[in-house]
Design a protein around this motif. Structure first.
Motif, PDB file in Angstrom:
ATOM      1  N   SER A  67       0.786  -1.117  -0.024  1.00  0.00           N
ATOM      2  CA  SER A  67       0.099   0.085  -0.018  1.00  0.00           C
ATOM      3  C   SER A  67       0.765   1.195   0.031  1.00  0.00           C
ATOM      4  CB  SER A  67      -1.003   0.081   0.927  1.00  0.00           C
ATOM      5  OG  SER A  67      -0.500   0.211   2.532  1.00  0.00           O
ATOM      6  N   HIS A  68       2.108   1.168  -0.464  1.00  0.00           N
ATOM      7  CA  HIS A  68       2.846   2.445  -0.305  1.00  0.00           C
ATOM      8  C   HIS A  68       4.128   2.406  -1.603  1.00  0.00           C
ATOM      9  CE1 HIS A  68       4.057   6.486   1.029  1.00  0.00           C
ATOM     10  NE2 HIS A  68       5.446   5.717   1.614  1.00  0.00           N
ATOM     11  N   PHE A  69       4.082   3.624  -2.027  1.00  0.00           N
ATOM     12  CA  PHE A  69       5.406   3.610  -3.190  1.00  0.00           C
ATOM     13  C   PHE A  69       6.349   4.553  -2.410  1.00  0.00           C
ATOM     14  CE2 PHE A  69       2.498   1.541  -6.133  1.00  0.00           C
ATOM     15  CZ  PHE A  69       3.417   0.867  -6.716  1.00  0.00           C
ATOM     16  N   THR A  70       7.486   4.328  -2.578  1.00  0.00           N
ATOM     17  CA  THR A  70       8.767   5.174  -2.346  1.00  0.00           C
ATOM     18  C   THR A  70       9.938   5.060  -3.423  1.00  0.00           C
ATOM     19  OG1 THR A  70       9.986   3.624  -1.174  1.00  0.00           O
ATOM     20  CG2 THR A  70       8.462   5.005   0.205  1.00  0.00           C
ATOM     21  N   ALA A  71      10.925   5.588  -3.368  1.00  0.00           N
ATOM     22  CA  ALA A  71      11.993   5.780  -4.467  1.00  0.00           C
ATOM     23  C   ALA A  71      13.226   5.612  -3.890  1.00  0.00           C
ATOM     24  CB  ALA A  71      11.802   6.997  -5.351  1.00  0.00           C
ATOM     25  N   LEU A  72      14.137   4.788  -4.596  1.00  0.00           N
ATOM     26  CA  LEU A  72      15.412   4.737  -4.223  1.00  0.00           C
ATOM     27  C   LEU A  72      16.457   5.123  -5.312  1.00  0.00           C
ATOM     28  CD1 LEU A  72      17.361   3.225  -2.038  1.00  0.00           C
ATOM     29  CD2 LEU A  72      17.263   1.233  -3.440  1.00  0.00           C
TER      30      LEU A  72
ATOM     31  N   LEU B 215       2.837   9.091  -7.413  1.00  0.00           N
ATOM     32  CA  LEU B 215       3.402  10.550  -8.091  1.00  0.00           C
ATOM     33  C   LEU B 215       4.400  11.097  -7.537  1.00  0.00           C
ATOM     34  CD1 LEU B 215      -0.316  11.895  -8.755  1.00  0.00           C
ATOM     35  CD2 LEU B 215       1.175  10.711 -10.349  1.00  0.00           C
ATOM     36  N   HIS B 216       4.596  11.164  -6.022  1.00  0.00           N
ATOM     37  CA  HIS B 216       5.646  11.710  -5.300  1.00  0.00           C
ATOM     38  C   HIS B 216       6.928  10.998  -5.490  1.00  0.00           C
ATOM     39  CE1 HIS B 216       3.720  14.706  -2.627  1.00  0.00           C
ATOM     40  NE2 HIS B 216       2.470  13.875  -2.828  1.00  0.00           N
ATOM     41  N   ALA B 217       7.035   9.613  -5.474  1.00  0.00           N
ATOM     42  CA  ALA B 217       8.165   8.876  -6.245  1.00  0.00           C
ATOM     43  C   ALA B 217       8.551   9.127  -7.218  1.00  0.00           C
ATOM     44  CB  ALA B 217       7.825   7.511  -5.715  1.00  0.00           C
ATOM     45  N   LEU B 218       7.663   9.422  -8.426  1.00  0.00           N
ATOM     46  CA  LEU B 218       8.093   9.267  -9.577  1.00  0.00           C
ATOM     47  C   LEU B 218       8.612  10.765  -9.734  1.00  0.00           C
ATOM     48  CD1 LEU B 218       5.172   7.958 -11.653  1.00  0.00           C
ATOM     49  CD2 LEU B 218       7.433   6.900 -11.257  1.00  0.00           C
ATOM     50  N   ARG B 219       7.980  11.823  -8.988  1.00  0.00           N
ATOM     51  CA  ARG B 219       8.305  13.277  -8.990  1.00  0.00           C
ATOM     52  C   ARG B 219       9.881  13.440  -8.256  1.00  0.00           C
ATOM     53  NH1 ARG B 219       6.111  18.182  -9.746  1.00  0.00           N
ATOM     54  NH2 ARG B 219       5.177  16.959 -11.180  1.00  0.00           N
ATOM     55  N   TYR B 220      10.114  12.703  -7.332  1.00  0.00           N
ATOM     56  CA  TYR B 220      11.416  12.492  -6.799  1.00  0.00           C
ATOM     57  C   TYR B 220      12.642  12.204  -7.855  1.00  0.00           C
ATOM     58  CZ  TYR B 220      15.628  11.300  -4.409  1.00  0.00           C
ATOM     59  OH  TYR B 220      17.031  10.997  -4.296  1.00  0.00           O
ATOM     60  N   VAL B 221      12.241  11.054  -8.735  1.00  0.00           N
ATOM     61  CA  VAL B 221      13.040  10.464  -9.826  1.00  0.00           C
ATOM     62  C   VAL B 221      12.793  11.551 -10.821  1.00  0.00           C
ATOM     63  CG1 VAL B 221      13.211   8.608 -11.515  1.00  0.00           C
ATOM     64  CG2 VAL B 221      12.354   8.080  -9.132  1.00  0.00           C
TER      65      VAL B 221
END
Length: 135
Positions: A17-22, A87-93
């Motif tokens: 239930s949650h996406f993040t970015a590495l 969307l936030h994770a993709l924005r960070y990338v």
């Protein structure tokens, strides 16, 4: 392209239930890699941190027992709803890729515009599905 030979790489990370970015980055192939974890909930989702830790260990990007640096950018406001983590994770990338490439990150659409466009798209898909059911 082999993962261990690149200087910059980004991974979307999904915990239930949650996406993040590495992000993995280094100046050259000979340098040590710095791993940065971006979480739009600013670390309030423990499963995400554990998922990132498992991912980097399995990929051999980080030795067991080492930690991944947490990051929250002031330029990217924290998530305030229950659905826009992807969307936030993709924005960070997008922002960090532009910075690494020497581009200006200010050229991107504000997240509020992206949310509006995403909601409009979802509305159009729902309307089409309702239309299809009546045929």
């Amino acid at each position: 392209m082999k993962l261990m030979t690149v200087t910059n790489c980004w991974f979307p990370v999904h915990a239930p239930s949650h996406f993040t970015a590495l992000q993995g980055t280094r100046a050259s192939v000979a340098d040590q890699r710095t791993l940065v974890h971006f979480d739009s909930l600013e670390g309030r989702h423990e499963r995400s941190r554990l998922s990132v830790q498992r991912l980097v260990t399995r990929l051999g990007l980080l030795l067991p027992g080492c930690q991944v640096e947490k990051l929250s950018l002031a330029a990217l406001p924290p998530q305030t709803d229950g659905w826009s983590c992807g969307l936030h994770a993709l924005r960070y990338v997008e922002v960090t890729r532009r910075i690494v490439s020497g581009e200006r990150p200010q050229l991107i659409q504000p997240l509020t515009v992206v949310k509006t466009l995403a909601n409009q798209f979802i509305s159009h898909v729902r309307a089409y599905c309702r239309f299809e059911r009546h045929l």
